[in-house]
Design a protein around this motif. Structure first.
Motif, PDB file in Angstrom:
ATOM      1  N   ALA A 198     -49.517 -12.611  -8.958  1.00  0.00           N
ATOM      2  CA  ALA A 198     -50.775 -12.227  -9.600  1.00  0.00           C
ATOM      3  C   ALA A 198     -51.276 -10.892  -9.050  1.00  0.00           C
ATOM      4  O   ALA A 198     -51.667  -9.992  -9.813  1.00  0.00           O
ATOM      5  CB  ALA A 198     -51.821 -13.318  -9.414  1.00  0.00           C
ATOM      6  N   GLN A 199     -51.263 -10.740  -7.730  1.00  0.00           N
ATOM      7  CA  GLN A 199     -51.681  -9.476  -7.118  1.00  0.00           C
ATOM      8  C   GLN A 199     -50.682  -8.364  -7.441  1.00  0.00           C
ATOM      9  O   GLN A 199     -51.065  -7.218  -7.631  1.00  0.00           O
ATOM     10  CB  GLN A 199     -51.827  -9.627  -5.605  1.00  0.00           C
ATOM     11  N   ALA A 200     -49.394  -8.723  -7.491  1.00  0.00           N
ATOM     12  CA  ALA A 200     -48.368  -7.736  -7.834  1.00  0.00           C
ATOM     13  C   ALA A 200     -48.623  -7.181  -9.230  1.00  0.00           C
ATOM     14  O   ALA A 200     -48.520  -5.966  -9.442  1.00  0.00           O
ATOM     15  CB  ALA A 200     -46.980  -8.363  -7.744  1.00  0.00           C
ATOM     16  N   ARG A 201     -48.959  -8.043 -10.174  1.00  0.00           N
ATOM     17  CA  ARG A 201     -49.260  -7.582 -11.534  1.00  0.00           C
ATOM     18  C   ARG A 201     -50.400  -6.564 -11.526  1.00  0.00           C
ATOM     19  O   ARG A 201     -50.343  -5.565 -12.248  1.00  0.00           O
ATOM     20  CB  ARG A 201     -49.625  -8.763 -12.446  1.00  0.00           C
ATOM     21  N   ARG A 202     -51.410  -6.796 -10.716  1.00  0.00           N
ATOM     22  CA  ARG A 202     -52.525  -5.844 -10.640  1.00  0.00           C
ATOM     23  C   ARG A 202     -52.048  -4.466 -10.171  1.00  0.00           C
ATOM     24  O   ARG A 202     -52.451  -3.437 -10.719  1.00  0.00           O
ATOM     25  CB  ARG A 202     -53.615  -6.374  -9.716  1.00  0.00           C
ATOM     26  N   SER A 203     -51.196  -4.455  -9.160  1.00  0.00           N
ATOM     27  CA  SER A 203     -50.677  -3.171  -8.663  1.00  0.00           C
ATOM     28  C   SER A 203     -49.817  -2.480  -9.709  1.00  0.00           C
ATOM     29  O   SER A 203     -49.947  -1.266  -9.929  1.00  0.00           O
ATOM     30  CB  SER A 203     -49.867  -3.380  -7.379  1.00  0.00           C
ATOM     31  N   PHE A 204     -48.930  -3.240 -10.344  1.00  0.00           N
ATOM     32  CA  PHE A 204     -48.076  -2.627 -11.368  1.00  0.00           C
ATOM     33  C   PHE A 204     -48.904  -2.121 -12.551  1.00  0.00           C
ATOM     34  O   PHE A 204     -48.630  -1.041 -13.083  1.00  0.00           O
ATOM     35  CB  PHE A 204     -47.006  -3.610 -11.838  1.00  0.00           C
ATOM     36  N   ASN A 205     -49.913  -2.868 -12.953  1.00  0.00           N
ATOM     37  CA  ASN A 205     -50.782  -2.413 -14.047  1.00  0.00           C
ATOM     38  C   ASN A 205     -51.536  -1.149 -13.673  1.00  0.00           C
ATOM     39  O   ASN A 205     -51.688  -0.249 -14.510  1.00  0.00           O
ATOM     40  CB  ASN A 205     -51.751  -3.519 -14.467  1.00  0.00           C
ATOM     41  N   ARG A 206     -52.004  -1.064 -12.438  1.00  0.00           N
ATOM     42  CA  ARG A 206     -52.665   0.167 -11.987  1.00  0.00           C
ATOM     43  C   ARG A 206     -51.697   1.346 -12.037  1.00  0.00           C
ATOM     44  O   ARG A 206     -52.064   2.447 -12.456  1.00  0.00           O
ATOM     45  CB  ARG A 206     -53.212   0.005 -10.570  1.00  0.00           C
ATOM     46  N   ALA A 207     -50.448   1.102 -11.615  1.00  0.00           N
ATOM     47  CA  ALA A 207     -49.436   2.170 -11.654  1.00  0.00           C
ATOM     48  C   ALA A 207     -49.185   2.612 -13.091  1.00  0.00           C
ATOM     49  O   ALA A 207     -49.100   3.823 -13.375  1.00  0.00           O
ATOM     50  CB  ALA A 207     -48.142   1.690 -11.006  1.00  0.00           C
ATOM     51  N   ILE A 208     -49.107   1.666 -14.001  1.00  0.00           N
ATOM     52  CA  ILE A 208     -48.875   1.987 -15.414  1.00  0.00           C
ATOM     53  C   ILE A 208     -50.048   2.771 -15.980  1.00  0.00           C
ATOM     54  O   ILE A 208     -49.861   3.723 -16.752  1.00  0.00           O
ATOM     55  CB  ILE A 208     -48.597   0.698 -16.217  1.00  0.00           C
ATOM     56  N   ASN A 209     -51.260   2.411 -15.586  1.00  0.00           N
ATOM     57  CA  ASN A 209     -52.429   3.151 -16.052  1.00  0.00           C
ATOM     58  C   ASN A 209     -52.420   4.593 -15.560  1.00  0.00           C
ATOM     59  O   ASN A 209     -52.864   5.492 -16.269  1.00  0.00           O
ATOM     60  CB  ASN A 209     -53.722   2.461 -15.611  1.00  0.00           C
ATOM     61  N   GLU A 210     -51.908   4.805 -14.353  1.00  0.00           N
ATOM     62  CA  GLU A 210     -51.829   6.161 -13.798  1.00  0.00           C
ATOM     63  C   GLU A 210     -50.710   6.976 -14.440  1.00  0.00           C
ATOM     64  O   GLU A 210     -50.866   8.160 -14.689  1.00  0.00           O
ATOM     65  CB  GLU A 210     -51.620   6.112 -12.278  1.00  0.00           C
ATOM     66  N   ASP A 211     -49.557   6.325 -14.669  1.00  0.00           N
ATOM     67  CA  ASP A 211     -48.399   7.040 -15.234  1.00  0.00           C
ATOM     68  C   ASP A 211     -47.549   6.063 -16.040  1.00  0.00           C
ATOM     69  O   ASP A 211     -46.659   5.411 -15.492  1.00  0.00           O
ATOM     70  CB  ASP A 211     -47.567   7.675 -14.120  1.00  0.00           C
ATOM     71  N   PRO A 212     -47.807   5.961 -17.338  1.00  0.00           N
ATOM     72  CA  PRO A 212     -47.070   5.000 -18.165  1.00  0.00           C
ATOM     73  C   PRO A 212     -45.590   5.327 -18.368  1.00  0.00           C
ATOM     74  O   PRO A 212     -44.858   4.540 -18.957  1.00  0.00           O
ATOM     75  CB  PRO A 212     -47.822   5.020 -19.500  1.00  0.00           C
ATOM     76  N   THR A 213     -45.131   6.464 -17.837  1.00  0.00           N
ATOM     77  CA  THR A 213     -43.720   6.820 -17.984  1.00  0.00           C
ATOM     78  C   THR A 213     -42.854   6.321 -16.828  1.00  0.00           C
ATOM     79  O   THR A 213     -41.633   6.483 -16.868  1.00  0.00           O
ATOM     80  CB  THR A 213     -43.539   8.346 -18.106  1.00  0.00           C
ATOM     81  N   ARG A 214     -43.459   5.718 -15.806  1.00  0.00           N
ATOM     82  CA  ARG A 214     -42.705   5.279 -14.625  1.00  0.00           C
ATOM     83  C   ARG A 214     -42.040   3.931 -14.898  1.00  0.00           C
ATOM     84  O   ARG A 214     -42.694   2.893 -14.943  1.00  0.00           O
ATOM     85  CB  ARG A 214     -43.605   5.180 -13.402  1.00  0.00           C
TER      86      ARG A 214
END
Length: 83
Positions: free
Chosen positions: A54-70
Motif C-alpha cells: 500500500a505504501q509502495a503504491r503511494r511512492s510509485f504513484n508520486r513518481a508517476i505524477n512527477e515523470d509519467p515516462t519513467r
C-alpha cells in the motif's frame, strides 16, 4: 552528499536486499529533493521488499505524477498492485 548519491546507495542496498537501509536512504534523498523520481521509485521498491504494497503504491504513484515516462515507476506500481 547529494540526493542522487543517496539514490545510488539505496539502489545498491535494494540489490543486497537490505530494504530497511534502502528506505532510510530514500527518505534522506527525499528530504533534500522531494520530487526526486529515482528516490520515489527506490522507496517503492524498498517498501515492497518490506511487505508494504500500500505504501509502495503511494511512492510509485508520486513518481508517476512527477515523470509519467519513467518505466520503473509503472513497473513497480504493477508489482505493488499485484501484491
Amino acid at each position: 552528499m547529494t540526493a542522487d548519491d543517496l539514490v545510488t546507495q539505496a539502489a545498491a542496498r535494494i540489490d543486497a536486499r537490505d530494504y530497511q537501509a534502502a528506505l532510510g536512504l530514500c527518505d534522506r534523498a527525499l528530504e533534500k529533493d522531494p520530487r526526486n523520481v529515482g528516490a520515489l521509485i527506490n522507496r517503492g521498491s524498498a517498501l515492497l521488499g518490506l511487505g508494504d504494497p500500500a505504501q509502495a503504491r503511494r511512492s510509485f504513484n508520486r513518481a508517476i505524477n512527477e515523470d509519467p515516462t519513467r518505466a520503473g515507476a509503472w513497473d513497480g506500481l504493477g508489482k505493488a498492485q499485484y501484491d
